[in-house]
Write an enzyme that holds these catalytic residues in place. Sequence first.
Site, PDB file in Angstrom:
ATOM      1  N   ARG A 174      43.380   2.133  -3.139  1.00 52.52           N
ATOM      2  CA  ARG A 174      43.093   1.933  -1.704  1.00 52.52           C
ATOM      3  C   ARG A 174      42.782   3.236  -0.974  1.00 52.52           C
ATOM      4  NH1 ARG A 174      47.017  -0.011   1.858  1.00 52.52           N
ATOM      5  NH2 ARG A 174      45.606  -1.227   3.129  1.00 52.52           N
ATOM      6  N   SER A 175      42.953   4.387  -1.658  1.00 49.64           N
ATOM      7  CA  SER A 175      42.932   5.618  -0.843  1.00 49.64           C
ATOM      8  C   SER A 175      41.533   5.956  -0.335  1.00 49.64           C
ATOM      9  CB  SER A 175      43.491   6.790  -1.659  1.00 49.64           C
ATOM     10  OG  SER A 175      42.927   6.784  -2.938  1.00 49.64           O
ATOM     11  N   LYS A 176      40.541   5.093  -0.591  1.00 46.80           N
ATOM     12  CA  LYS A 176      39.189   5.397  -0.102  1.00 46.80           C
ATOM     13  C   LYS A 176      38.864   4.633   1.172  1.00 46.80           C
ATOM     14  CE  LYS A 176      38.319   6.764  -4.701  1.00 46.80           C
ATOM     15  NZ  LYS A 176      39.682   6.433  -5.027  1.00 46.80           N
ATOM     16  N   CYS A 209      62.068  27.521  28.152  1.00 46.31           N
ATOM     17  CA  CYS A 209      62.530  26.955  26.871  1.00 46.31           C
ATOM     18  C   CYS A 209      64.043  27.069  26.754  1.00 46.31           C
ATOM     19  CB  CYS A 209      61.876  27.719  25.717  1.00 46.31           C
ATOM     20  SG  CYS A 209      62.633  27.348  24.127  1.00 46.31           S
ATOM     21  N   CYS A 218      65.151  29.539  23.915  1.00 45.58           N
ATOM     22  CA  CYS A 218      64.828  30.965  23.943  1.00 45.58           C
ATOM     23  C   CYS A 218      66.032  31.799  24.401  1.00 45.58           C
ATOM     24  CB  CYS A 218      63.673  31.214  24.902  1.00 45.58           C
ATOM     25  SG  CYS A 218      62.043  31.024  24.146  1.00 45.58           S
ATOM     26  N   ASN A 243      75.451  21.030  20.298  1.00 46.47           N
ATOM     27  CA  ASN A 243      74.450  20.228  20.993  1.00 46.47           C
ATOM     28  C   ASN A 243      75.015  19.765  22.338  1.00 46.47           C
ATOM     29  OD1 ASN A 243      72.597  18.110  21.722  1.00 46.47           O
ATOM     30  ND2 ASN A 243      71.870  18.213  19.591  1.00 46.47           N
ATOM     31  N   ASP A 244      74.247  19.976  23.397  1.00 45.92           N
ATOM     32  CA  ASP A 244      74.745  19.569  24.732  1.00 45.92           C
ATOM     33  C   ASP A 244      74.712  18.050  24.896  1.00 45.92           C
ATOM     34  OD1 ASP A 244      72.954  22.423  25.615  1.00 45.92           O
ATOM     35  OD2 ASP A 244      75.134  22.256  25.789  1.00 45.92           O
ATOM     36  N   HIS A 301      59.661  32.441  20.316  1.00 45.94           N
ATOM     37  CA  HIS A 301      59.255  31.070  20.651  1.00 45.94           C
ATOM     38  C   HIS A 301      57.933  30.682  19.992  1.00 45.94           C
ATOM     39  CE1 HIS A 301      59.245  27.533  23.341  1.00 45.94           C
ATOM     40  NE2 HIS A 301      57.945  27.735  23.453  1.00 45.94           N
ATOM     41  N   ASN A 316      63.669  19.022  12.429  1.00 46.27           N
ATOM     42  CA  ASN A 316      62.560  18.155  12.869  1.00 46.27           C
ATOM     43  C   ASN A 316      61.476  19.100  13.369  1.00 46.27           C
ATOM     44  OD1 ASN A 316      63.949  15.727  12.533  1.00 46.27           O
ATOM     45  ND2 ASN A 316      64.924  15.941  14.537  1.00 46.27           N
ATOM     46  N   GLY A 334      58.738  13.620  17.050  1.00 45.73           N
ATOM     47  CA  GLY A 334      59.699  13.409  18.135  1.00 45.73           C
ATOM     48  C   GLY A 334      60.472  14.671  18.455  1.00 45.73           C
ATOM     49  N   SER A 343      61.520  17.746  20.284  1.00 51.51           N
ATOM     50  CA  SER A 343      61.357  17.916  21.731  1.00 51.51           C
ATOM     51  C   SER A 343      60.959  19.339  22.117  1.00 51.51           C
ATOM     52  CB  SER A 343      62.667  17.540  22.423  1.00 51.51           C
ATOM     53  OG  SER A 343      63.698  18.367  21.899  1.00 51.51           O
ATOM     54  N   HIS A 351      60.048  25.537  19.742  1.00 50.09           N
ATOM     55  CA  HIS A 351      60.774  26.761  19.358  1.00 50.09           C
ATOM     56  C   HIS A 351      61.360  26.546  17.960  1.00 50.09           C
ATOM     57  CE1 HIS A 351      63.018  30.453  20.685  1.00 50.09           C
ATOM     58  NE2 HIS A 351      63.612  30.147  19.565  1.00 50.09           N
ATOM     59  N   HIS A 394      63.556  25.795  15.249  1.00 48.80           N
ATOM     60  CA  HIS A 394      64.991  25.459  15.277  1.00 48.80           C
ATOM     61  C   HIS A 394      65.284  24.302  14.337  1.00 48.80           C
ATOM     62  CE1 HIS A 394      63.384  22.310  17.867  1.00 48.80           C
ATOM     63  NE2 HIS A 394      64.505  21.648  17.659  1.00 48.80           N
ATOM     64  N   GLN A 410      68.852  21.449  13.196  1.00 48.16           N
ATOM     65  CA  GLN A 410      70.060  20.820  13.707  1.00 48.16           C
ATOM     66  C   GLN A 410      71.065  20.618  12.582  1.00 48.16           C
ATOM     67  OE1 GLN A 410      70.024  17.582  16.551  1.00 48.16           O
ATOM     68  NE2 GLN A 410      67.791  17.613  16.554  1.00 48.16           N
ATOM     69  N   HIS A 441      70.299  18.283   1.058  1.00 45.45           N
ATOM     70  CA  HIS A 441      71.303  17.340   0.548  1.00 45.45           C
ATOM     71  C   HIS A 441      72.249  18.097  -0.365  1.00 45.45           C
ATOM     72  CE1 HIS A 441      69.334  13.145   1.334  1.00 45.45           C
ATOM     73  NE2 HIS A 441      70.006  13.608   2.372  1.00 45.45           N
TER      74      HIS A 441
END
Length: 350
Positions: free
Chosen positions: A28-30, A52, A55, A77-78, A115, A155, A161, A163, A166, A168, A170, A283
């Site tokens: 299918r890759s075509k 930021c 920063c 994390n706030d 940044h 991420n 997603g 945000s 910069h 970083h 988690q 992991h």
Amino acid sequence: MDKFDYIENPHRRYNPLTGEWILVSPHRSKRPWQGQVEKVVEDVRPPHDPNCYLCPRNERVGGENNPDYKDVYSFQNDFSALLQDTPKGKFEDGELFKAESESGVCKVLCFSPDHSLTVPEMEVDNIRKVVDLWCKEYDELGSREDIGYVQIFENKGAIMGCSNPHPHGQIWASALVPLETSKESETQKEYFEQHGRTMLFDYLNSELEKKERILVENNSFVALVPFWAVWPFETMIISKRPVSNLLELTDEEKTDLADIYKKLTIMYDNLFEVSFAYSAGLHQAPTDGEEHPEWHLHMHFYPPLLRSASVKKFMVGYEMLGTPQRDITAEGAALRLRELSKVHYKSKTK
Ligand SMILES: O=C1CCN([C@@H]2O[C@H](COP(=O)(O)O)[C@@H](O)[C@H]2O)C(=O)N1
Ligand SMILES: [Zn+2]
């Protein structure tokens, strides 16, 4: 059953780490693409952005101020998804309604004060400082009685997603072992009890013989496209020596981890000459105070892009209701990535 020519025909592949199957449709890759096209915004970022929250010297949303950090910096994390003082408890209403408390600590890791950078554009020495921060956080959080698993991840990219551009990552450190790593704990334990070696030690040595899915390696780590990859350009970094967590790494291995993290992410950026989005994470063994010789340190990269800087794969429909599915094969993706220049596309224009 004689040798099935799976490369040209629709087939399922088994993921021994999770015990799950994925569907591959090489033919299918075509097919043409008339679907959604992500706009490619290649933003030129300043080395310091006054707005930021990651920063140095800037105020974060919660009112805290970041110090004038010179290399890496981590803070709680706030808006933590897990809280340390969650009361312990279980709820059961028959066998169909169950709930249990979950607690933990969430942290944000700033990889650099600059940044404008991303990991592939950072010096190995500075990425090594990120590896050292990972080790420090894993050691501190993992040695707590109330933490059973420390998930370190990054991420990257707005379409993941993320945000803030910069550089970083988690950490979500939880009392209970999360779903994906509990699956991988089971399968690795079973394999180790049966063979006396870790699953990924045997898997990696087979892949190094087959070569077709290997991307890049150094003395201590290999980056490859796993045989069972689901996302088009999904990859893994696997340690050559079977260590169960970051703390068992030697000084040289930690630098090699930084080196291969850079090499792999340069390949990714060069694929479509855009800052390549992904979710990536380490992991490692659960931090329950037990020895886990069955656990083999590795890192997963799950990137959404499918065939250009603006066309991403959607894991929807059949993938949600039936089985994850891919068109381009793991071998095809590895070939595409392996052929790319080892020099970041931005540094060529400097
Ligand atoms: O001032 C802030 C803003 C964002 N954050 C946190 O930063 C994290 C950044 O997340 P991403 O890796 O998805 O971009 C996010 O979890 C968010 O809660 C703070 O801790 N303080
Ligand atoms: Zn910033």
